[in-house]
Every structure is written in C-alpha cells, then in structure tokens.
Write an enzyme that holds these catalytic residues in place. Sequence first.
Site, short mmCIF file in Angstrom:
data_model
loop_
_atom_site.label_atom_id
_atom_site.label_comp_id
_atom_site.label_asym_id
_atom_site.label_seq_id
_atom_site.Cartn_x
_atom_site.Cartn_y
_atom_site.Cartn_z
N LYS A 67 12.66 -60.19 -41.85
CA LYS A 67 11.33 -60.61 -41.40
C LYS A 67 10.78 -61.64 -42.40
CE LYS A 67 6.61 -58.75 -41.25
NZ LYS A 67 5.80 -57.52 -41.28
N GLU A 107 5.08 -53.57 -31.81
CA GLU A 107 5.15 -52.99 -33.15
C GLU A 107 3.78 -52.43 -33.52
OE1 GLU A 107 5.17 -54.55 -37.72
OE2 GLU A 107 6.49 -55.62 -36.32
#
Length: 213
Positions: free
Chosen positions: A132, A43
């Site tokens: 998340k 990421e």
Amino acid sequence: MSKEHTLSRVQELGLLAVLRGPSPELTLKMVDALIRGGVYGIEITYSTPSATEVVKTLDEKYGDQILIGMGTLTEAEQAVEANEAGAHFIVSPHCETELAQAMIATNLVTMIGAFTPCEIMEAHRLGADIVKLFPGSLGGPKYLKSIRGPFPDIPIMPTGGVSVDNVADWFATGAIAVGAGSALCPGAWAIEGRFDDITERARAFVMAVQDAR
C-alpha cells in the site's frame, strides 16, 4: 473466499473504498450507498467505532457479494480480530515487522503500508501480497511511476490522494488498484444524510476506474 480469489477480485475491481465512519450505524449506511453505486471493495478502518462489529454485520448481510477488509491495523492482535470478524483482506498504514508477521499468519490477503523505496522493499520481503503506497498524496502518480522502475514486479496500491480526476494517472503509472477515502465517501456526507450523493460519487469513481483500464 480463498486468498487467490481475493487477490483476483482486488485486481478485477480496481477500487477499494476506505471508510472511517463516524458511527457503526452511519458506516453501515455508507456501505449500502457505495454498493448501490457499484463499489464492492470495502475497507473498514480500525478508526471506525466498533469496527469489528461493523465487519461482522456486513459479512452476515452481504457475504461474498462484496470484498470486505479491515484497515489501519497497528497492533498484532488486530490481525486475529479482523480474521475472526470475517475480513477478506487486511491493511496496515505502515511497515513494522511484528505486525506484518501477524497479518501474514492469518493467511488473508495482506496489504502493508510503505512509502520510501526501503519501506516498499521491506514490506515485499516480509510477505505483503500488495504494498500500500501511503500516503499517495505526497508523491502522486509521478512518484509511483518512478518507483515502478526499480520495483516492476511488486504489486502496489496507492491510498490517499486518489480522486476521480487522477484515477487514470494512477493506473497509467502501474497501480494494481487504488484505495479512495474521503474523496469517495466523505464522513461529513454520512452525518448530513447525503447517502444519494455518496452513491453518485461511487458511480463516478467506478466509471473512472473502468475508463482508465
């Protein structure tokens, strides 16, 4: 890469490296070092200089060999940019309706940041594929265990506070995957040229994830 395949890969890998690189060049070297260590979920955060260009370069170099996403999305237009850059998944640090809708409209795997029970449920209702849990360091694995009680069917990935030493605890309490930042790939190590150390740390993380599952 289809959305279904991306979701499957996230769960299969179980580990996403969250990179806030100090420069485009060093970020690319950080990714190379991580890949040598067996970390294939990457990421690139928007706080990385020229983040979209970094993602485009990685997409051209590695293609579907790695699972690449963009994180720290705070503006709706960033979702479109990330999609155009070649991201497979996108991640926000918080739950905000307009941003969430823009992310979901891309049809990329969407991970929306949340912490409290209200935020977690709202992220799920807005359409997050994975919630998340951020910052994970505030509650730790015990907090995730408590959250799993009322929300057993919501896929949750903690980020922040994930280390080699507690990876097993996160999976034991119900994480679908974990996101690791500086504990996995410190920006200072890149500045110091310690890419072999990043590779070794990556190997240790991968082994810890495998042992935990």
